[in-house]
Structures are given as structure tokens and as C-alpha cells.
Design a protein around this motif. Structure first.
Motif, PDB file in Angstrom:
ATOM      1  N   GLN A 176       2.918  12.689   1.077  1.00  0.00           N
ATOM      2  CA  GLN A 176       3.488  12.295   2.356  1.00  0.00           C
ATOM      3  C   GLN A 176       4.769  11.507   2.174  1.00  0.00           C
ATOM      4  OE1 GLN A 176      -0.002   9.729   3.584  1.00  0.00           O
ATOM      5  NE2 GLN A 176       1.618   8.460   4.431  1.00  0.00           N
ATOM      6  N   GLN A 177       4.897  10.787   1.055  1.00  0.00           N
ATOM      7  CA  GLN A 177       6.141  10.080   0.776  1.00  0.00           C
ATOM      8  C   GLN A 177       7.279  11.062   0.506  1.00  0.00           C
ATOM      9  OE1 GLN A 177       5.009   7.658  -2.561  1.00  0.00           O
ATOM     10  NE2 GLN A 177       3.784   6.261  -1.328  1.00  0.00           N
ATOM     11  N   SER A 178       6.954  12.218  -0.055  1.00  0.00           N
ATOM     12  CA  SER A 178       7.971  13.216  -0.387  1.00  0.00           C
ATOM     13  C   SER A 178       8.263  14.170   0.759  1.00  0.00           C
ATOM     14  CB  SER A 178       7.514  14.037  -1.603  1.00  0.00           C
ATOM     15  OG  SER A 178       7.279  13.207  -2.721  1.00  0.00           O
ATOM     16  N   PRO A 229       0.830  -1.217   0.000  1.00  0.00           N
ATOM     17  CA  PRO A 229       0.000   0.000   0.000  1.00  0.00           C
ATOM     18  C   PRO A 229       0.860   1.261   0.000  1.00  0.00           C
ATOM     19  CG  PRO A 229      -0.006  -1.021   2.162  1.00  0.00           C
ATOM     20  CD  PRO A 229       0.678  -1.983   1.247  1.00  0.00           C
ATOM     21  N   PRO A 230       0.407   2.326  -0.656  1.00  0.00           N
ATOM     22  CA  PRO A 230       1.208   3.550  -0.729  1.00  0.00           C
ATOM     23  C   PRO A 230       1.379   4.243   0.615  1.00  0.00           C
ATOM     24  CG  PRO A 230      -0.986   3.899  -1.654  1.00  0.00           C
ATOM     25  CD  PRO A 230      -0.851   2.434  -1.413  1.00  0.00           C
ATOM     26  N   PHE A 231       0.488   3.977   1.573  1.00  0.00           N
ATOM     27  CA  PHE A 231       0.603   4.547   2.907  1.00  0.00           C
ATOM     28  C   PHE A 231      -0.233   3.710   3.863  1.00  0.00           C
ATOM     29  CE2 PHE A 231      -2.715   6.775   0.558  1.00  0.00           C
ATOM     30  CZ  PHE A 231      -3.818   6.652   1.395  1.00  0.00           C
ATOM     31  N   ASP A 232       0.043   3.839   5.155  1.00  0.00           N
ATOM     32  CA  ASP A 232      -0.741   3.123   6.161  1.00  0.00           C
ATOM     33  C   ASP A 232      -2.194   3.578   6.084  1.00  0.00           C
ATOM     34  OD1 ASP A 232       1.505   1.827   7.045  1.00  0.00           O
ATOM     35  OD2 ASP A 232       1.907   3.233   8.675  1.00  0.00           O
ATOM     36  N   GLY A 233      -3.095   2.635   6.045  1.00  0.00           N
ATOM     37  CA  GLY A 233      -4.504   2.965   5.965  1.00  0.00           C
ATOM     38  C   GLY A 233      -5.041   3.016   4.552  1.00  0.00           C
ATOM     39  N   ALA A 234      -4.190   2.677   3.569  1.00  0.00           N
ATOM     40  CA  ALA A 234      -4.636   2.724   2.176  1.00  0.00           C
ATOM     41  C   ALA A 234      -5.549   1.561   1.820  1.00  0.00           C
ATOM     42  CB  ALA A 234      -3.424   2.728   1.229  1.00  0.00           C
ATOM     43  N   ARG A 235      -5.530   0.507   2.628  1.00  0.00           N
ATOM     44  CA  ARG A 235      -6.394  -0.651   2.351  1.00  0.00           C
ATOM     45  C   ARG A 235      -7.789  -0.384   2.910  1.00  0.00           C
ATOM     46  NH1 ARG A 235      -2.072  -3.441   4.990  1.00  0.00           N
ATOM     47  NH2 ARG A 235      -0.520  -4.279   3.542  1.00  0.00           N
ATOM     48  N   SER A 238       7.108  14.279   7.339  1.00  0.00           N
ATOM     49  CA  SER A 238       6.373  13.026   7.456  1.00  0.00           C
ATOM     50  C   SER A 238       7.314  11.825   7.443  1.00  0.00           C
ATOM     51  CB  SER A 238       5.355  12.913   6.315  1.00  0.00           C
ATOM     52  OG  SER A 238       4.603  11.723   6.420  1.00  0.00           O
ATOM     53  N   SER A 239       8.314  11.861   6.568  1.00  0.00           N
ATOM     54  CA  SER A 239       9.211  10.714   6.412  1.00  0.00           C
ATOM     55  C   SER A 239      10.205  10.569   7.560  1.00  0.00           C
ATOM     56  CB  SER A 239       9.976  10.809   5.086  1.00  0.00           C
ATOM     57  OG  SER A 239      10.792  11.954   5.055  1.00  0.00           O
ATOM     58  N   THR A 240      10.297  11.587   8.431  1.00  0.00           N
ATOM     59  CA  THR A 240      11.207  11.485   9.580  1.00  0.00           C
ATOM     60  C   THR A 240      10.455  11.440  10.909  1.00  0.00           C
ATOM     61  OG1 THR A 240      11.474  13.911   9.567  1.00  0.00           O
ATOM     62  CG2 THR A 240      13.147  12.599   8.407  1.00  0.00           C
ATOM     63  N   LEU A 262     -11.517  23.550  -3.263  1.00  0.00           N
ATOM     64  CA  LEU A 262     -11.587  22.657  -4.419  1.00  0.00           C
ATOM     65  C   LEU A 262     -10.441  21.652  -4.378  1.00  0.00           C
ATOM     66  CD1 LEU A 262     -13.012  21.976  -7.106  1.00  0.00           C
ATOM     67  CD2 LEU A 262     -11.423  23.555  -8.232  1.00  0.00           C
ATOM     68  N   ASP A 263      -9.283  22.100  -3.919  1.00  0.00           N
ATOM     69  CA  ASP A 263      -8.140  21.191  -3.745  1.00  0.00           C
ATOM     70  C   ASP A 263      -8.532  19.983  -2.898  1.00  0.00           C
ATOM     71  OD1 ASP A 263      -6.311  22.586  -5.236  1.00  0.00           O
ATOM     72  OD2 ASP A 263      -5.190  23.398  -3.546  1.00  0.00           O
ATOM     73  N   SER A 264      -9.284  20.237  -1.839  1.00  0.00           N
ATOM     74  CA  SER A 264      -9.617  19.156  -0.912  1.00  0.00           C
ATOM     75  C   SER A 264     -10.480  18.088  -1.567  1.00  0.00           C
ATOM     76  CB  SER A 264     -10.325  19.715   0.326  1.00  0.00           C
ATOM     77  OG  SER A 264     -11.647  20.131   0.038  1.00  0.00           O
ATOM     78  N   PHE A 265     -11.316  18.462  -2.547  1.00  0.00           N
ATOM     79  CA  PHE A 265     -12.127  17.482  -3.265  1.00  0.00           C
ATOM     80  C   PHE A 265     -11.326  16.804  -4.380  1.00  0.00           C
ATOM     81  CE2 PHE A 265     -15.992  20.008  -1.874  1.00  0.00           C
ATOM     82  CZ  PHE A 265     -16.462  19.008  -1.032  1.00  0.00           C
ATOM     83  N   SER A 266     -10.192  17.379  -4.746  1.00  0.00           N
ATOM     84  CA  SER A 266      -9.419  16.867  -5.871  1.00  0.00           C
ATOM     85  C   SER A 266      -8.348  15.868  -5.448  1.00  0.00           C
ATOM     86  CB  SER A 266      -8.749  18.029  -6.623  1.00  0.00           C
ATOM     87  OG  SER A 266      -9.712  18.944  -7.078  1.00  0.00           O
ATOM     88  N   CYS A 267      -8.141  15.717  -4.143  1.00  0.00           N
ATOM     89  CA  CYS A 267      -7.092  14.812  -3.662  1.00  0.00           C
ATOM     90  C   CYS A 267      -7.403  13.374  -4.061  1.00  0.00           C
ATOM     91  CB  CYS A 267      -6.967  14.915  -2.148  1.00  0.00           C
ATOM     92  SG  CYS A 267      -5.709  13.810  -1.466  1.00  0.00           S
ATOM     93  N   THR A 268      -6.443  12.726  -4.681  1.00  0.00           N
ATOM     94  CA  THR A 268      -6.611  11.332  -5.115  1.00  0.00           C
ATOM     95  C   THR A 268      -6.207  10.352  -4.025  1.00  0.00           C
ATOM     96  OG1 THR A 268      -4.376  11.119  -6.014  1.00  0.00           O
ATOM     97  CG2 THR A 268      -6.046  12.069  -7.455  1.00  0.00           C
ATOM     98  N   GLU A 269      -5.647  10.880  -2.924  1.00  0.00           N
ATOM     99  CA  GLU A 269      -5.146  10.046  -1.826  1.00  0.00           C
ATOM    100  C   GLU A 269      -4.155   9.006  -2.325  1.00  0.00           C
ATOM    101  OE1 GLU A 269      -7.826   8.781   1.227  1.00  0.00           O
ATOM    102  OE2 GLU A 269      -9.227  10.410   0.837  1.00  0.00           O
TER     103      GLU A 269
END
Length: 667
Positions: free
Chosen positions: A278-280, A131-137, A284-286, A266-273
Motif C-alpha cells: 500500500q505504501q508503493s 506504524p507502517p500503516f493505519d491500524g498496524a497497532r 492508495s498513496s493518492t 495461498l497468497d492470502s495466507f502468506s501476507c505478512t501485513e
């Protein structure tokens, strides 16, 4: 009967879909106004490249799988349109088109259906295994994938039945449907083709209409908003912040969604999750509290919970009834610790395939905390006081600002006599290590015969850190003072060694009517060599060298090649690229005012970046920013037995000049 039932279902479904979309998108209007409709032709071009062409999506390996689903979706939209129309008017279909055109469409739909089916299976496996992040399933994600797969199977099954019935030709135009027909003929369904066809038809109809009405209530709302969101993106680099108006009675920053702009919402509705932000994200990564994806999701949750009562006509009373965007416990709120973890590096925005702008939203919320609630990390109190009283982070006396150059006999800037103002910056004037960079830079400029002068003790801080930390009022006062000073002195061309000064003078000060030609020292040195005004020997002995991209020079201002060219010409060798470099480079951890804050969570960002650099076993780590210099030198001190040195490109350039031009040491 079937036709009548379908017309009723379609009517109800379209009405429900339209109403759901209206309810969702109408919430966007609670946001403040913002002009995003300038340069329409440029916007259309960007939309075609990044939304339709999926340029950012396919830039990463698994993104190609999503690209297949997206492009196939566009093609199959025609097939689904035909399906809906023929459900109302059975005699109307693509079969009325010329045979060659009809055959081409059937082939396209066949290939797209099987490609989508394959991509959906791959996506399901990938989400399950990696999964791309925890909780993606999530159940929602699997439901969507299952619905898409069902649509593909129903379409191929329906066409297979039609071929078995002789209603469609079994030709090379329908290779997959022809295979489906062969399979159907080998089953008991071959004796009840009409019933089997009806089953496939109704499965396709129910799932298609259900999918359509599920969209507005799922994260797949981005199917409807992502393309417009790309069209409405900030054109160019997002390298400044919105200016505030300090009038009596105004509120500052954003603690409720109505204080964000309609584009923010509008950004908030456009997020593809997709999890790329967060990977970048270095925070978050530290192991910090910040997760850019969750920030955008929280804004959407907050809007859905509060938007209905935030009618603009209701005024402040409605705003008081809403849940704050900033908080530690409530769903739809963002923890203050997450906001203060941001380094403003812009990696999240660079990674986002639909151009969501995370950073401006974080800064707006910081502004509320600082200016409305006076709630900020205690460490910042001294910083703000020092900036306000003495215009530098350390609170040093203005007279100390020129001591670094006491032995250099530098000229003061005089309009008409000196071409460039050398804007030294606070670190270049006060920080012991970065003073050496300032001296090296003057040696390089002198060697090239550049006409420049300095402001000396009259130079003021540009205000980058206080603006990104949310103290917009203080930045406003500092910017006005510097703009007034520059105008009075006739400054039009500026050289900086600090990317933070560079971007502030070049981009932020335009909001105050000051148009400057600002050059980072890497750009100027590169131009001087290209023009033949500076000759580098290519013999700077710095050994194996890695180069670290400054976020504010690179991502925020798209300057990547100039510093590399300077190093290549000065040292006579190509730099070693780290795994994360250029637009994907990891931040040193000092941006966004984090230079003046300790890290109390997770792994220090500078330590992570130093480890990335040391993995290449360099003798020298080269930087082009005083903040990066400090963070790398501090990070290396934490590593036992490492002799790697950190140098600025100005120092490497000076090493490449004649011995007489080498900079003296600065204590």
C-alpha cells in the motif's frame, strides 16, 4: 510427573496445531487448478535468495530488523527442537555432541536469543511510534512480539540457572547466559535454583506450545506459508493475464473465492501485513479506494467465512450461498471502486517480500464485473464500443490511422522485403502530441538504415487496455484478428514506441501461439548505437533532464537501462534520477485502462508524479511511453509558471542527429 504432564501437553498441542493447519490450508483447495511446479531448480534458487536470504525484506531500512528475527528464528528452531525432545527424553540433548560442536551451538543460540530480543523491542517501538500503516497497532501484533520476547527471556533464564547450578560451563560460548547466571545469583532466586529453573522451563514450554497453536489463527500464519509461496511464485515478470475459454455455460472472472486459483488463496495466507504494497501503490498513496493489502486481507476473510461451504462437489449451489468478493459493505468483500482504481502498475507485487500477486486477482474481479454483471464505469462504454467497432479508443475511422505519415513516404510491410514491422499504436497514429514521436522515430530508423514497414490503415489496436480493464472477450477477439493478420503477412519482428503495445505483442500474444521478436524503440536505438549503425552527437539541447520509468517497460519487462543509455548518448549527460525510479518508480496513472477514466477521488496520480519530477527543477522530463507523455503534459498544465517540456526519447535522439534529420512539426 513433569515429564508425563509435558508429554500430554505436547501431544495435544501437536494434534491441535496439525488440525488447525489442515483446516486452514485445506481451504486453499477450493480454488481452481494452476501449475506452479515447473522449473523446480530455478524455483529452489529463488526461494533461497528471496525467502531464506530475505533479499526483498532487507532492501528497505527497517527490513533488516525483520531479517534478524527471521534468521535467528531458523537457528533457534534447533534449540526449540532440543527443548521438545529433551522434555520427553531428558537424557537426550546437544550435550551429547562433541564439546566443540556443543559449544558452537550454545554460542549461536545465545547470540541469536539476545539479537531476537533486541529486534523484538525495536519492532514494538517502531510499530508504536511509526506504524507502517493505519491500524498496524493491533493487539495481535503485540501479543506475538510479547510471546517471542518471553521465549527469549525464558531460554536465557533457564540457561542462566543451569550455569549457576554448574550444569553448564560459564565460558565464552555462553556470554549472555553467563550474564543471566550472575544476575540470578544476585537475587533471592539463588537459594532456590531448582525451583527457578522449573519456572523458566515451564514458561518456555507453555509459551512455545501456545505460540505454535496461535500461529494458524493469526497473520503470522505466513511463517508457515511464506517460504512455499516464494517457491511457487510466477517465474520472471508477471506481465500477462490468464486466458479465458469462451464456451457456452462458462462463468468468467471471479466474484467468489472458488473462482480464484489455489495459488491466489495461498497468497492470502502468506501476507505478512507489512504494508509495503500500500505504501508503493499509486492509487492508495493518492487517496483512492484501493489498498492492495486490504484486497489480500479481504480474500482471506472471505475464504475463512465461505470456504467450508464451497466444497467442489457441492457445485453452484454452494457458490450461491457465499458472500461475494465484490461489494461495498460486507466484511470480506472488496469495493468495486477499489478495483477500478488500479493502474496495473505492478508496484505492489514488486514491493511484496513474499511475492504475493495482487494484480491478477484484481483483473479477475474486473472480468466478472464487465463480462458477467455488465457493471463498469460509464466512461468505459464508449471505449469498449470504439474498440469493438473501429479498433481504437477514440472511434476514429481506420483510414485516419495512416494520416500522420502522409508526408513521409513510408513503405508498407512486406515479408521478405522489410525486416521489421513498425507497430505505431493508437496513440502514435491518432494523438496529436504522440504523432510527433512517431515522426521522430521514423527519422531515427531512416538515419540508421533500418529496414521497416508499416501496416497503415490496416493496423489494429493491440487490446492492452480492454484486457486490463477486464473485457477479456473483446480482447480475445482483437488478439485473434491481429494474430491472424501477422501470420498472414509473415510478421516476425516488431518495433513499438508504446510499452503497452510492447508487452501485449511480446507476452500476451504468446497465449495465441504467436512468437514475435518485439523491441521497444529504446532497446532498438540502444542496439543501433552500440552496433555503430547510428551516431549520436550528444548535443541534444534539453537541459537538466529527469527520466520517468514506464511501468510496462520497467517493472513488467525489466527494461531500465536502455532508455537511460539512449538519453546519455543523445544529450551527452546523465539523467537526473527521481527519488522513486526504476523498479520503485511511481506510475503516471494511465495504466490498467485508467488512461480512459477520470479520477474522482483524492489527488490525481499524474499530478503527484509531476510534482516529484518538478522538485528536481528539470528543463525536460523525458518519457518512453505515449500514455506517460499525455499524463505528464496534462499534469504540467495544472502547474502555474512552469516551462518544463516533456519529450520522448525518440525525439531527443532525433535532436541529436544532423539538422536535416530533424522531424517536421505535426499539428
Amino acid at each position: 510427573m513433569q515429564q508425563t504432564l509435558f508429554i500430554a501437553m505436547l501431544t495435544v498441542s501437536l494434534a491441535g496445531f496439525a488440525f488447525s493447519c489442515y483446516r486452514r490450508l485445506a481451504l486453499v483447495t477450493v480454488g481452481s487448478s494452476e501449475d506452479r511446479f515447473d522449473r523446480p531448480l530455478d524455483r529452489l534458487k529463488e526461494m533461497l535468495i528471496y525467502a531464506v536470504g530475505q533479499k526483498r525484506v532487507v532492501s528497505r531500512p527497517f527490513g533488516l530488523n525483520h531479517g534478524v528475527i527471521f534468521w535467528a528464528f531458523l537457528a533457534l528452531a534447533l534449540a526449540n527442537l532440543e527443548f521438545l525432545v529433551s522434555g520427553i527424553f531428558p537424557a537426550v540433548s546437544f550435550a551429547l555432541l562433541p564439546a566443540t560442536v556443543h559449544g558452537a551451538l550454545l554460542f549461536l543460540f545465545d547470540i541469536c536469543s539476545v539479537a531476537t530480543l533486541f529486534a523484538v523491542v525495536v519492532a514494538a517501538v517502531h510499530r508504536t511510534v511509526q506504524p507502517p500503516f493505519d491500524g498496524a497497532r493491533t493487539l495481535e501484533a503485540y501479543i506475538i512480539l510479547a510471546m517471542i520476547a518471553t521465549l527469549m527471556l525464558a531460554y536465557l533464564g533457564l540457561n542462566g540457572v543451569r550455569i549457576a547450578q554448574g550444569m553448564l560451563p560459564a565460558t565464552t560460548a555462553t556470554p549472555v547466559s553467563a550474564l543471566a547466571a550472575s544476575l540470578i545469583r544476585a537475587t533471592p532466586a539463588a537459594t532456590q535454583l531448582e525451583t527457578t529453573g522449573n519456572v523458566f522451563w515451564w514458561i518456555h514450554a507453555v509459551v512455545l506450545l501456545g505460540f505454535m497453536n496461535f500461529l494458524p489463527y493469526s497473520k503470522h500464519m505466513h511463517i508457515l506459508t511464506a517460504i512455499p509461496n516464494v517457491f511457487l511464485r510466477t517465474m520472471g515478470e508477471s506481465n500477462t493475464q490468464e486466458r479465458e475459454s469462451f464456451l457456452e455455460g462458462n462463468r468468467f472472472g471471479a466474484a467468489t473465492v472458488d473462482r480464484l486459483s489455489w495459488k491466489d488463496l495461498l497468497d492470502s495466507f502468506s501476507c505478512t501485513e507489512c504494508g509495503r504494497c500500500q505504501q508503493s501503490c499509486p492509487a492508495s498513496s493518492t487517496g483512492k479506494a484501493l489498498n492492495p493489502r486490504e484486497v489480500i486481507h479481504a480474500i482471506k476473510e472471505n475464504l475463512l467465512r465461505n470456504g467450508a461451504v464451497m466444497d467442489k462437489l457441492a457445485g453452484d449451489l454452494a457458490a450461491e450461498r457465499t458472500i461475494s468478493l465484490i461489494g461495498n459493505e460486507t466484511k470480506g468483500s472488496i469495493k468495486p471502486a477499489a478495483l477500478w482504481s488500479c493502474t496495473s502498475c505492478g508496484a505492489c507485487m514488486e514491493a511484496c517480500p513474499v511475492f504475493i500477486e495482487h494484480l491478477p486477482k484484481i483483473v479477475k474481479m474486473r472480468r466478472h464485473l464487465v463480462q458477467m454483471d455488465a457493471s463498469f464505469p460509464e466512461e468505459l462504454l464508449n471505449l469498449f464500443e470504439n474498440m469493438e467497432q473501429r479498433s481504437n479508443p477514440w472511434g476514429m475511422a481506420p483510414a485516419e490511422r495512416s494520416k500522420w505519415s502522409s508526408q513521409l513516404n513510408l513503405r508498407p510491410f512486406e515479408a521478405g522485403e522489410t525486416e521489421y514491422l513498425l507497430f505505431v499504436g493508437c496513440s502514435g497514429a491518432f494523438d496529436a502530441r504522440n504523432k510527433q514521436v512517431s515522426v521522430a522515430l521514423t527519422r531515427v530508423l531512416d538515419a540508421a538504415g533500418v529496414s521497416y514497414g508499416v501496416l497503415g490503415k490496416d493496423e489494429k489496436c493491440c487490446g492492452d487496455s480492454v484486457r486490463r480493464l477486464g473485457n477479456e472477450y473483446l480482447f480475445d477477439q482483437m488478439a485473434k484478428a491481429t494474430v491472424e493478420q501477422f501470420v498472414a503477412k509473415g510478421v516476425t519482428k516488431v518495433i513499438t514506441q508504446c510499452p503497452h503495445c510492447f508487452t501485449t505483442l511480446k507476452n500476451d500474444y504468446r497465449q495465441y501461439g504467436l512468437e514475435l521478436e518485439v523491441m521497444h524503440h529504446s532497446q532498438l536505438i540502444d542496439e543501433l548505437v552500440a552496433a555503430g549503425r547510428l551516431t549520436l552527437s550528444g548535443t541534444a539541447e534539453i537541459g537538466r533532464t529527469v527520466f520517468h520509468d514506464s511501468c510496462y517497460l520497467g517493472r513488467h519487462n525489466n527494461v531500465y537501462q536502455a532508455p537511460r543509455e539512449v538519453l546519455r548518448m543523445a544529450a551527452g549527460q546523465e539523467v537526473v534520477e527521481m527519488g522513486r525510479s526504476r523498479e520503485n518508480a511511481l506510475c503516471c496513472g494511465a495504466g490498467g485502462g485508467r488512461m480512459w477514466l477520470e479520477e474522482h477521488e483524492g489527488t490525481p496520480i499524474n499530478r503527484s508524479r509531476v510534482q516529484e519530477a518538478l522538485a528536481h527543477k528539470p528543463e525536460t522530463i523525458c518519457v518512453s511511453c505515449p500514455f506517460c507523455m499525455t499524463m505528464f503534459e496534462d499534469g504540467i498544465k495544472d502547474v502555474t509558471g512552469v516551462t518544463t517540456q516533456v519529450k520522448d526519447i525518440a525525439e531527443v535522439t532525433a535532436l541529436s542527429l544532423q539538422q536535416s534529420l530533424l522531424p517536421p512539426s505535426i499539428s
